[in-house]
Every structure is written in structure tokens, then in C-alpha cells.
Design a protein around this motif. Structure first.
Motif, PDB file in Angstrom:
ATOM      1  N   GLY A  50       0.705  -0.584   0.030  1.00  0.00           N
ATOM      2  CA  GLY A  50       0.052   0.240   0.065  1.00  0.00           C
ATOM      3  C   GLY A  50       0.853   1.052  -0.129  1.00  0.00           C
ATOM      4  O   GLY A  50       0.332   2.286  -0.507  1.00  0.00           O
ATOM      5  N   GLN A  51       2.105   0.881   0.484  1.00  0.00           N
ATOM      6  CA  GLN A  51       2.689   2.690   0.152  1.00  0.00           C
ATOM      7  C   GLN A  51       2.592   3.545  -0.938  1.00  0.00           C
ATOM      8  O   GLN A  51       2.638   4.762  -0.759  1.00  0.00           O
ATOM      9  N   ALA A  54      -0.868   5.498  -1.014  1.00  0.00           N
ATOM     10  CA  ALA A  54      -0.899   6.658  -0.202  1.00  0.00           C
ATOM     11  C   ALA A  54      -0.336   7.640  -0.864  1.00  0.00           C
ATOM     12  O   ALA A  54      -0.627   8.539  -0.439  1.00  0.00           O
ATOM     13  N   LYS A  55       0.511   7.819  -1.136  1.00  0.00           N
ATOM     14  CA  LYS A  55       1.311   8.942  -1.957  1.00  0.00           C
ATOM     15  C   LYS A  55       0.817   8.931  -3.155  1.00  0.00           C
ATOM     16  O   LYS A  55       0.097  10.172  -3.349  1.00  0.00           O
ATOM     17  N   GLU A  58      -1.867  11.401  -1.171  1.00  0.00           N
ATOM     18  CA  GLU A  58      -1.779  12.716  -1.145  1.00  0.00           C
ATOM     19  C   GLU A  58      -1.544  13.310  -2.297  1.00  0.00           C
ATOM     20  O   GLU A  58      -1.742  14.979  -1.315  1.00  0.00           O
ATOM     21  N   GLN A  77      -4.222  -2.642   4.585  1.00  0.00           N
ATOM     22  CA  GLN A  77      -5.941  -2.515   5.488  1.00  0.00           C
ATOM     23  C   GLN A  77      -5.147  -2.106   6.629  1.00  0.00           C
ATOM     24  O   GLN A  77      -5.458  -0.505   6.395  1.00  0.00           O
ATOM     25  N   ASN A  79      -1.621  -1.099   7.423  1.00  0.00           N
ATOM     26  CA  ASN A  79      -0.483   0.026   7.234  1.00  0.00           C
ATOM     27  C   ASN A  79      -1.993   1.570   6.934  1.00  0.00           C
ATOM     28  O   ASN A  79      -1.780   3.000   7.336  1.00  0.00           O
ATOM     29  N   TYR A  80      -2.688   1.630   6.476  1.00  0.00           N
ATOM     30  CA  TYR A  80      -3.400   2.819   5.487  1.00  0.00           C
ATOM     31  C   TYR A  80      -4.873   2.393   6.200  1.00  0.00           C
ATOM     32  O   TYR A  80      -5.259   2.212   4.919  1.00  0.00           O
ATOM     33  N   LYS A  82      -7.381   4.483   6.153  1.00  0.00           N
ATOM     34  CA  LYS A  82      -8.269   5.309   6.069  1.00  0.00           C
ATOM     35  C   LYS A  82      -8.538   4.795   4.448  1.00  0.00           C
ATOM     36  O   LYS A  82      -9.156   5.540   3.321  1.00  0.00           O
ATOM     37  N   LEU A  83      -7.266   4.493   3.748  1.00  0.00           N
ATOM     38  CA  LEU A  83      -7.948   3.729   2.387  1.00  0.00           C
ATOM     39  C   LEU A  83      -8.346   2.400   1.894  1.00  0.00           C
ATOM     40  O   LEU A  83      -9.225   1.556   2.990  1.00  0.00           O
TER      41      LEU A  83
END
Length: 259
Positions: A50-51, A54-55, A58, A77, A79-80, A82-83
């Protein structure tokens, strides 16, 4: 290498995230080609942990990440939270609504059924939408693959190439597939990118265990270690430099527009 397809490997998402971060870190360069905009809808195809999803978020884009590996989606999920992430097969996924862009980093070389993947991408994009991807191209990890074949032949495998799960096309081959399904290829590049493998002396062994599981099916731990040691011996003069292992990566980058 992320994974969004059909191999039977079981992914160790923690090992992937901690020891193979180069996969997504190199993908940051691809984000410049994507150039996501606020309020755009973007699909991250083969999101891994997921990195990069997430970018993309942004930028203000509305992004969803999909991957076929349950372990990866669960880790993403975590890691992030809210995504949005979900399990899906790249060859036959369907989205509830079309998107403005499909982004894919280090995934498509895992899926020999390229025409099916391109069809799914085509169906998910708005007219004028863009597809941006990077993946292994012709000649990718050629030294590693040849060394694996030799090591497996030594322990009695006939035709070890049948175990190879990867698809490394040329630019012309892949561009033709995109054009056949109505895409206009506006940018393509095949380049050599020697890639540092973390953990110094253990770097190549870790890489083989993470990504080469298809070659080790049915082997005992002793046989697996024997193959890995043989591969290391073969490749040390070429891919081991100043205490570190490097992989002989060749990558394709492509941008195509749905007409």
C-alpha cells in the motif's frame, strides 16, 4: 515485484515490506509520470502493502488499491486504514465505476495473460483515461533465471523453464497488445536498472525465497538451500559487488491513453 495474478506462491507481506522496500521505492519515479490530480479517480493495480497507493492519495486523488494476494491486502489495510483496498484478479477485475487512471508498479510481469489484463484495464478506464505501468521487460533478471535453470538441472529437473512464472515482453510486443485493444501508446522505455538487494550477503537468498517460490515447489529445505547456494556461486562474479548483491533488472515503463 508485486503480485496480482495466479501464481501459487504465498506472500510473506512482512518480508516483502521490510526487506524488499526497493519494489515500491523505485515506483515513486513512476508517480511522476502518473501525475495524479486532486479529485481524480485512480486504481493502483497490484498495490502490495500500500505505500504507493498512499502516495497517490496524498495528491488528493480518490484511490483504490487491489491485489490478488490476501496477505498483501491485509497488510495494506493495516498500514493505511483510511484507504480502500480489496482482493481482485488483474485478469478479470471489475470496478463499481470507471476511473481516470490505472497505475501499476512491478506487477504485470507476474501475469502471462497480458491480453486479459489489458482488457480489464480498458473496461475500467474512462475515455481519455491513462494507463501508467512499470514492470520487468525483455532481459529482466536474465542472469538469475539462467543460474536457476542450471542449478535445478543439477538436482535432476528436466526443462526447468516450465517452472518460470514470469512474463518479460519487449516494448514492441507489449505496445502492440495495447494498440490492438484501442490504446494509444504515448510513452515507452526499456532500461537497465541494477537493483541493490538488502541484507548484504543474504540479499540474493532473500530475493529468491521471496520471489522465486515457483522454482522450489516440491523441494525439501535441503534441496532449496542447495539450489540457492549453487545460484549464488554462479552469480557472485557478476552480481556481487563490494559486499552486496544486485539483481540485473531491466524495466519497461509505458503510458497509454484509452481512445
Amino acid at each position: 515485484m508485486n503480485k496480482t495474478s495466479i501464481s501459487n506462491n504465498h506472500w510473506n507481506s512482512s518480508l516483502y515490506q521490510d526487506k524488499h522496500a526497493f519494489v515500491w521505492k523505485y515506483g515513486e519515479n513512476l508517480l511522476e509520470i502518473l501525475n495524479p490530480k486532486s479529485n481524480e479517480k485512480v486504481l493502483d493495480l497490484g498495490c502490495g502493502t500500500g505505500q504507493l497507493t498512499a502516495k497517490i492519495a496524498e495528491s488528493g486523488a480518490e484511490v483504490i488499491g487491489i491485489d490478488s494476494a490476501n496477505e498483501m491486502v491485509e497488510k495494506a489495510q493495516q498500514n493505511y486504514p483510511k484507504l480502500k483496498f480489496q482482493i481482485a484478479d488483474a485478469r478479470k477485475f471489475k470496478l463499481p465505476q470507471s476511473v481516470d487512471a490505472v497505475f501499476s508498479n512491478a506487477v504485470l510481469h507476474w501475469i502471462p495473460q497480458a491480453d486479459d489484463v489489458i482488457n480489464s484495464i480498458n473496461q475500467s478506464l474512462n475515455i481519455g483515461g491513462r494507463f501508467i505501468a512499470e514492470f520487468g521487460g525483455k532481459g529482466n533478471i536474465e542472469s538469475i533465471v539462467k543460474a536457476l535453470y542450471k542449478a535445478l538441472e543439477k538436482i535432476g529437473f528436466d526443462n526447468p523453464s516450465r517452472l518460470n512464472p514470469w512474463y518479460f515482453p519487449s516494448i514492441s510486443e507489449y505496445a502492440a497488445k495495447l494498440e490492438k485493444q484501442g490504446f494509444e501508446v504515448t510513452y515507452s522505455n526499456l532500461y537497465y536498472r541494477p537493483t541493490l538487494l538488502q541484507d548484504e550477503d543474504a540479499g540474493l537468498a532473500n530475493w529468491l525465497k521471496m520471489f522465486g517460490g515457483n522454482f522450489f515447489k516440491g523441494l525439501s529445505n535441503k534441496e532449496i538451500n542447495q539450489v540457492i547456494q549453487d545460484v549464488e556461486k554462479q552469480l557472485k562474479p557478476k552480481l556481487y559487488q563490494e559486499g552486496n548483491w544486485f539483481a540485473d533488472y531491466r524495466r519497461i515503463q509505458v503510458k497509454a491513453i484509452k481512445k
